[in-house]
Design an enzyme around this catalytic site. Structure first.
Site, PDB file in Angstrom:
ATOM      1  N   THR A  77     162.370 -29.031  -5.213  1.00  0.00           N
ATOM      2  CA  THR A  77     163.711 -28.640  -4.776  1.00  0.00           C
ATOM      3  C   THR A  77     164.607 -29.865  -4.687  1.00  0.00           C
ATOM      4  O   THR A  77     165.766 -29.840  -5.127  1.00  0.00           O
ATOM      5  CB  THR A  77     163.643 -27.926  -3.413  1.00  0.00           C
ATOM      6  OG1 THR A  77     162.558 -27.000  -3.430  1.00  0.00           O
ATOM      7  CG2 THR A  77     164.932 -27.182  -3.128  1.00  0.00           C
ATOM      8  N   ASP A  97     151.076 -28.103  -3.113  1.00  0.00           N
ATOM      9  CA  ASP A  97     151.990 -29.201  -2.807  1.00  0.00           C
ATOM     10  C   ASP A  97     151.306 -30.226  -1.904  1.00  0.00           C
ATOM     11  O   ASP A  97     151.308 -31.425  -2.169  1.00  0.00           O
ATOM     12  CB  ASP A  97     153.254 -28.692  -2.084  1.00  0.00           C
ATOM     13  CG  ASP A  97     154.186 -27.938  -3.024  1.00  0.00           C
ATOM     14  OD1 ASP A  97     153.789 -27.706  -4.180  1.00  0.00           O
ATOM     15  OD2 ASP A  97     155.291 -27.578  -2.600  1.00  0.00           O
TER      16      ASP A  97
HETATM   17  P1  ADP Z   1     160.788 -29.977  -2.023  1.00  0.00           P
HETATM   18  O1  ADP Z   1     160.570 -28.860  -2.978  1.00  0.00           O
HETATM   19  O2  ADP Z   1     161.801 -30.945  -2.550  1.00  0.00           O
HETATM   20  O3  ADP Z   1     159.551 -30.620  -1.565  1.00  0.00           O
HETATM   21  P2  ADP Z   1     160.948 -28.911   0.642  1.00  0.00           P
HETATM   22  O4  ADP Z   1     161.595 -27.631   1.022  1.00  0.00           O
HETATM   23  O5  ADP Z   1     159.480 -28.991   0.675  1.00  0.00           O
HETATM   24  O6  ADP Z   1     161.494 -29.294  -0.783  1.00  0.00           O
HETATM   25  O7  ADP Z   1     161.565 -30.031   1.586  1.00  0.00           O
HETATM   26  C1  ADP Z   1     161.167 -31.351   1.488  1.00  0.00           C
HETATM   27  C2  ADP Z   1     162.031 -32.267   2.324  1.00  0.00           C
HETATM   28  O8  ADP Z   1     161.927 -31.948   3.721  1.00  0.00           O
HETATM   29  C3  ADP Z   1     161.552 -33.699   2.168  1.00  0.00           C
HETATM   30  O9  ADP Z   1     162.668 -34.531   2.018  1.00  0.00           O
HETATM   31  C4  ADP Z   1     160.840 -33.949   3.477  1.00  0.00           C
HETATM   32  O10 ADP Z   1     160.823 -35.320   3.830  1.00  0.00           O
HETATM   33  C5  ADP Z   1     161.687 -33.147   4.431  1.00  0.00           C
HETATM   34  N1  ADP Z   1     161.010 -32.889   5.710  1.00  0.00           N
HETATM   35  C6  ADP Z   1     159.759 -32.424   5.914  1.00  0.00           C
HETATM   36  N2  ADP Z   1     159.473 -32.338   7.224  1.00  0.00           N
HETATM   37  C7  ADP Z   1     160.576 -32.767   7.886  1.00  0.00           C
HETATM   38  C8  ADP Z   1     160.917 -32.905   9.268  1.00  0.00           C
HETATM   39  N3  ADP Z   1     160.051 -32.594  10.224  1.00  0.00           N
HETATM   40  N4  ADP Z   1     162.151 -33.367   9.568  1.00  0.00           N
HETATM   41  C9  ADP Z   1     163.022 -33.655   8.585  1.00  0.00           C
HETATM   42  N5  ADP Z   1     162.772 -33.544   7.279  1.00  0.00           N
HETATM   43  C10 ADP Z   1     161.567 -33.111   6.916  1.00  0.00           C
HETATM   44 MG    MG Z   2     157.988 -29.809  -0.504  1.00  0.00          MG
END
Ligand code: ADP
Ligand code: MG
Length: 492
Positions: A83, A362
């Protein structure tokens, strides 16, 4: 042909990309929403996974298809971050439109974007987080916001154990069984053989320790090749048949003599041979897929025999039959330090289970990257933001119109933390401004708004995830900006 000063082709492509990015954007980050996708037949998928949404989206526009490619590339390279890569590409293109309005030519935008990418990739290694690389934290960051979150700790631990046992995410086998609780999922250190390939019931109901044999061919009569017709008279035909029967029996006798109590055979086994072995207390598992055969041979550290022969060496195995969702499985393991492992996952229904499996893919992927030497960076988009800040401070080195493109590139990088905050119901701009002010390791506080320390809250991701998202997003952006005409092709 006169040059199109409005860059209409680019604008049309950008519109199409914006529309498709718009659908996945709201899924980014821990508070991202899920999408429900329904096809013509009424089949439903509920998912939070960017790559899955894009794959299932029915988008006919060629530029939109290029974006779908980006998410696939990201998934193949790094398992996660799909994403993010798409949101970044969408923002780069959207910002390019603004640059056209200011009179920049697409080539100038491309030049600036390419320069910006080079500067960012140069800076990225400076943002590596030194010290302990917690695999659990990596797994947890990938899981947050997914359907797995309810069992976060258990799932994170399972991912770490699995990668420790198997080594690489590509080698992880998953057995997903509907009807159960995610919390009961476990790692089986061994090989699971599907009941479809098991010829009989009533054996190995409990855990049994037995001698096993692996045969890499079949125990049946040679198949007649359909294309070759061999003319034989009746008497020589029956002697031919007898010969192969005798050969089969000979093979069966070798198996009995080996002392094995279970035999795994790659190909078919003639029913009479199955019966023969059964009577002598030997369990036959036939038509074992070659991939399973390979794993069995790996697990036991032996090479399967090509055909049964005299004095075969048997291996000691623990075999247990387990039944999930009305399907029988044989769980086979050796007493050696296990080299094969199967993740047994449970979920309420098939569709929740599919999403659980995507989440696992993932998380296993990122854990595997880091376990195999990848560095880690702060997550929550904080690294993207730090890259943007460094880029802005260096934009003046470039000067001219390309400098404007570099600044737009920096803005696009900040859309990652901005979108994460926005999806959590907070103000994107406020969050970005606060993060700029505080610098690393601060990222969006998705629970209560504002910012928080990503190190303290253990939000980390592999560096290659960020690098790959940046390179694939930039690449597709410049490719789309180079297109100045969309021409229908004559069908084949
Ligand atoms: P992607 O498909 O890009 O992995 P996600 O929906 O999995 O999309 O979101 C990933 C993003 O969310 C990353 O930038 C990750 O660092 C961030 N993220 C995950 N956990 C947290 C959190 N607790 N607080 C803030 N950001 C977070
Ligand atoms: Mg992700």
């Amino acid at each position: 042909m006169t040059e199109n000063k409005n860059h209409n082709a680019q604008r049309l492509n950008i519109e199409a990309v914006k529309r498709i990015v718009g659908t996945v954007r709201t899924t980014l980050g821990p508070m991202g929403m899920d999408k429900m996708m329904v096809d013509g037949g009424g089949n439903v998928i509920v998912t939070n996974d960017g790559a899955t949404i894009l794959r299932e989206l029915d988008s006919a526009h060629p530029a939109a298809k290029m974006i779908v490619e980006v998410s696939k590339v990201q998934e193949t390279n790094c398992y996660d971050g799909t994403t993010s890569s798409v949101v970044l590409a969408g923002q780069l293109l959207s910002n390019a439109e603004g640059l056209f309005d200011k009179g920049l030519h697409p080539n100038v935008v491309n030049k600036g974007y390419t320069k910006a990418q080079a500067m960012v990739l140069e800076e990225l290694p400076n943002l590596i987080v030194e010290g302990d690389r917690s695999l659990q934290a990596i797994a947890r960051t990938a899981i947050t916001g997914k359907s797995l979150e309810a069992s976060e700790d258990r799932v994170a631990q399972l991912c770490v154990d699995t990668i420790r046992a198997v080594g690489d995410a590509a080698d992880v086998r998953v057995l997903a069984a509907p009807g159960g609780s995610l919390n009961d999922s476990y790692l089986f250190e061994g090989v699971v053989v599907n009941k479809d390939f098991v010829s009989t019931d009533g054996v190995f109901d409990g855990k049994s320790e037995v001698e096993v044999l692996f045969i890499n061919s079949g125990l049946e009569e040679e198949k007649q090749d359909g294309n070759v017709q061999v003319q034989v008279d009746a008497s020589s035909y029956s002697s031919l048949k007898k010969a192969s029967r005798e050969e089969m029996l000979e093979s069966a006798k070798h198996i009995v003599a080996s002392g094995a109590k279970a035999v795994f055979v790659r190909d078919g086994v003639h029913d009479t041979i199955v019966q023969y072995l059964h009577k002598r207390g030997i369990f036959v598992c036939r038509r074992v897929p070659s991939s399973t055969m390979k794993r069995l041979s790996n697990e036991f550290g032996v090479k399967p025999y090509h055909i049964p022969e005299e004095d075969m060496d048997v291996s000691k195995a623990v075999i247990e039959r387990r039944k999930y969702n009305d399907v029988d499985y044989l769980f086979v393991s050796s007493s050696l330090a296990s080299s094969e492992a199967t993740l047994v996952l449970f979920g309420a229904t098939q569709s929740t289970l599919d999403e659980v499996q995507r989440g696992f893919d993932d998380a296993l992927g990122v854990v595997s990257l880091v376990a195999n030497g990848d560095d880690i960076c702060y997550g929550g988009g904080s690294t993207y933001l730090a890259l943007a800040s460094s880029l802005r401070s260096r934009a003046a080195e470039v000067g001219g119109r390309a400098q404007m493109a570099i600044e737009s590139y920096a803005d696009a990088l900040e859309s990652i933390p901005g979108t994460i905050a926005e999806n959590a119901g907070h103000d994107a701009l406020d969050t970005v401004l606060a993060m700029r002010h505080a610098g690393l390791p601060f990222g969006p506080d998705v629970e209560s708004g504002g910012i928080m320390d990503m190190g303290e809250s253990q939000v980390f991701e592999p560096m290659s995830l960020i690098r790959s998202a940046i390179t694939s997003a930039t690449e597709v952006t410049t490719a789309i900006l180079r297109i100045d005409d969309i021409i229908g092709r004559r069908g084949e």
